[in-house]
Write a protein that holds these residues in place. Structure first.
Motif, PDB file in Angstrom:
ATOM      1  N   ALA A  48      38.095  23.600 -39.126  1.00  0.00           N
ATOM      2  CA  ALA A  48      38.015  23.178 -40.519  1.00  0.00           C
ATOM      3  C   ALA A  48      36.966  23.976 -41.284  1.00  0.00           C
ATOM      4  N   TYR A  49      35.850  24.268 -40.646  1.00  0.00           N
ATOM      5  CA  TYR A  49      34.822  25.065 -41.307  1.00  0.00           C
ATOM      6  C   TYR A  49      35.127  26.559 -41.249  1.00  0.00           C
ATOM      7  N   THR A  52      40.073  26.899 -42.311  1.00  0.00           N
ATOM      8  CA  THR A  52      40.889  26.224 -43.333  1.00  0.00           C
ATOM      9  C   THR A  52      40.061  25.545 -44.408  1.00  0.00           C
ATOM     10  N   TYR A  53      38.747  25.801 -44.460  1.00  0.00           N
ATOM     11  CA  TYR A  53      37.880  25.024 -45.342  1.00  0.00           C
ATOM     12  C   TYR A  53      38.172  25.276 -46.819  1.00  0.00           C
ATOM     13  N   THR A  55      37.742  22.689 -50.835  1.00  0.00           N
ATOM     14  CA  THR A  55      37.486  21.373 -51.394  1.00  0.00           C
ATOM     15  C   THR A  55      38.771  20.553 -51.436  1.00  0.00           C
ATOM     16  N   ARG A  63      45.141  26.488 -50.428  1.00  0.00           N
ATOM     17  CA  ARG A  63      44.275  25.999 -49.350  1.00  0.00           C
ATOM     18  C   ARG A  63      43.646  24.665 -49.722  1.00  0.00           C
ATOM     19  N   SER A  64      43.254  24.506 -50.971  1.00  0.00           N
ATOM     20  CA  SER A  64      42.707  23.223 -51.397  1.00  0.00           C
ATOM     21  C   SER A  64      43.752  22.121 -51.278  1.00  0.00           C
ATOM     22  N   MET A  67      44.053  21.263 -47.630  1.00  0.00           N
ATOM     23  CA  MET A  67      42.922  20.485 -47.134  1.00  0.00           C
ATOM     24  C   MET A  67      42.969  19.061 -47.668  1.00  0.00           C
ATOM     25  N   TYR A  71      42.887  15.796 -45.398  1.00  0.00           N
ATOM     26  CA  TYR A  71      41.885  14.751 -45.618  1.00  0.00           C
ATOM     27  C   TYR A  71      42.561  13.392 -45.768  1.00  0.00           C
ATOM     28  N   VAL A 283      35.139  17.658 -43.643  1.00  0.00           N
ATOM     29  CA  VAL A 283      35.287  18.040 -42.240  1.00  0.00           C
ATOM     30  C   VAL A 283      35.014  16.838 -41.334  1.00  0.00           C
TER      31      VAL A 283
END
Length: 407
Positions: A48-49, A52-53, A55, A63-64, A67, A71, A283
């Protein structure tokens, strides 16, 4: 599940290889404080860090969006894990402490008034005492304390006799972090609701050890921390009934928790967003998802049976050492607290550490309980999925050395 029957025997778990922070020959017996992390959780956090990190809930780029999906998938995973009716009933917080404080400020702070009463028990963690004291002081409410049975359980017969219509909130631990005693949650809920009170359950020690279904239990709020569930620190969950969450004001202001902001007036988002101001621990939520996957791949019934067997082994062996006093019920859930005459628990912990056995020694954030037990502190061995009979043998060998050193 609230009243636990004796778990069926099962093959011992062989999972220590999944935990990179546990070297060979080190007996880690402090899981009640914080659990070690399986490689699957470490990998999820690293990916995740590192890969694929981004916001969440803000960006329009892919990508956001991905994520954000991950989440919210973690929220759905949590909801399924604890039997919530909807993911929107699950608020991500930093841990159980923050979850309890949230309820103390946003529910108790708006619903309690002078003359109202709160019912706690003698075995509560400080996190399930101090926030209620602060709330009671603000509004002029009072706190009553339920005593314990002789074997260290919350005395629900005494609670039944103490409860009155003046009681507006009951807050109990599902599993004691010192004694390992398991609460009959369904009966506690019935008693609270019988006088019109709401009830919050602290599930920190329960969720990693026994199956939990908040809908079946019937409680009003349930809290737990991810790091005791083999997940990362800084992430936890407050579950609440939808009507209660809907009626509660936010407790922090900032981004994400709003509907519309103007200098004249701000309106707030619906739960759970209303209670998640600012950029969340993205994360951490993904790590919690991986931890739940890991625990459920083993099975909570197997985990409970495994830890119960280790508790029985440890209690039987400790009872043979002169001067050792055991606390809590024989069927405690994964936790054994004890003391030795004329030996401070910190000395026990230090000598055991020399033998590569890690335990907790102190008051365990439960000073009122220590006073009720008549001790300043205890030594505590708490088990996890990575422990086995050899860890108990190392504990007992270390305690035999303590006995020799102190005569």
């Amino acid at each position: 599940m609230s009243v636990l029957t004796a778990p069926a025997a099962s093959a011992p778990l062989d999972t220590v290889a999944d935990f990179p922070a546990i070297p060979d020959g080190w007996a880690y017996l402090d899981t009640a404080a914080t659990a070690q992390k399986p490689q699957a959780v470490v990998d999820a956090i690293t990916a995740a860090y590192g890969e694929t990190y981004a916001t969440v809930h803000r960006g329009v780029y892919q990508r956001s969006a991905d994520m954000t999906l991950a989440y919210e998938a973690a929220r759905r995973r949590v909801a399924g894990f604890i039997g919530a009716g909807s993911p929107d009933e699950c608020v991500f917080v930093r841990g159980a402490t923050e979850g309890i404080n949230l309820v103390a400020q946003c529910w108790a702070g708006t619903q309690l008034k002078a003359g109202d009463r709160i019912l706690l028990s003698m075995l509560e963690h400080h996190s399930n005492i101090v926030p209620w004291q602060m709330a009671a002081e603000r509004v002029g409410a009072a706190i009553d304390v339920v005593p314990l049975t002789t074997d260290g359980r919350i005395d629900l017969d005494a609670a039944a006799a103490m409860l009155t219509p003046a009681h507006k909130l009951v807050a109990f631990a599902h599993v004691s972090n010192v004694l390992g005693s398991v609460l009959d949650v369904e009966r506690a809920v019935a008693l609270a609701h019988g006088v019109g009170a709401k009830i919050l359950i602290d599930g920190c020690q329960a969720v990693p050890r026994v199956p939990v279904d908040v809908t079946a239990l019937g409680c009003d709020f349930y809290v737990f921390s991810g790091h005791k569930l083999y997940g990362p620190t800084g992430i936890g969950v407050l579950w609440g009934k939808p009507d209660l969450l809907d009626a509660m004001p936010p407790w922090q202001g900032g981004g994400s928790m709003i509907d519309k902001v103007s200098f004249q007036r701000t309106t707030y988002a619906a739960p759970p967003g209303r209670f998640e101001a600012g950029t969340p621990h993205i994360v951490g939520a993904l790590g919690l998802h991986a931890a739940i996957d890991y625990v459920e791949s083993i099975g909570l019934e197997r985990i409970h049976a495994h830890e119960t067997a280790l508790v029985a082994q440890a209690r039987d062996a400790l009872a043979t050492i002169p001067g050792v006093r055991l606390f809590g019920p024989a069927d405690s859930a994964g936790i054994v607290s004890f003391a030795m005459e004329e030996v401070h628990p910190h000395d026990i912990g230090t000598i055991l550490d020399e033998a590569r056995v890690a335990i907790r020694a102190g008051h365990h954030c439960a000073q009122p309980l220590m006073e009720a037990l008549g001790v300043a502190a205890t030594a505590r061995a708490s088990f996890g999925v990575y422990n086995g009979p050899r860890d108990v043998e190392a504990l007992i060998a270390g305690m035999a050395r303590v006995a020799r050193i102190f005569g």
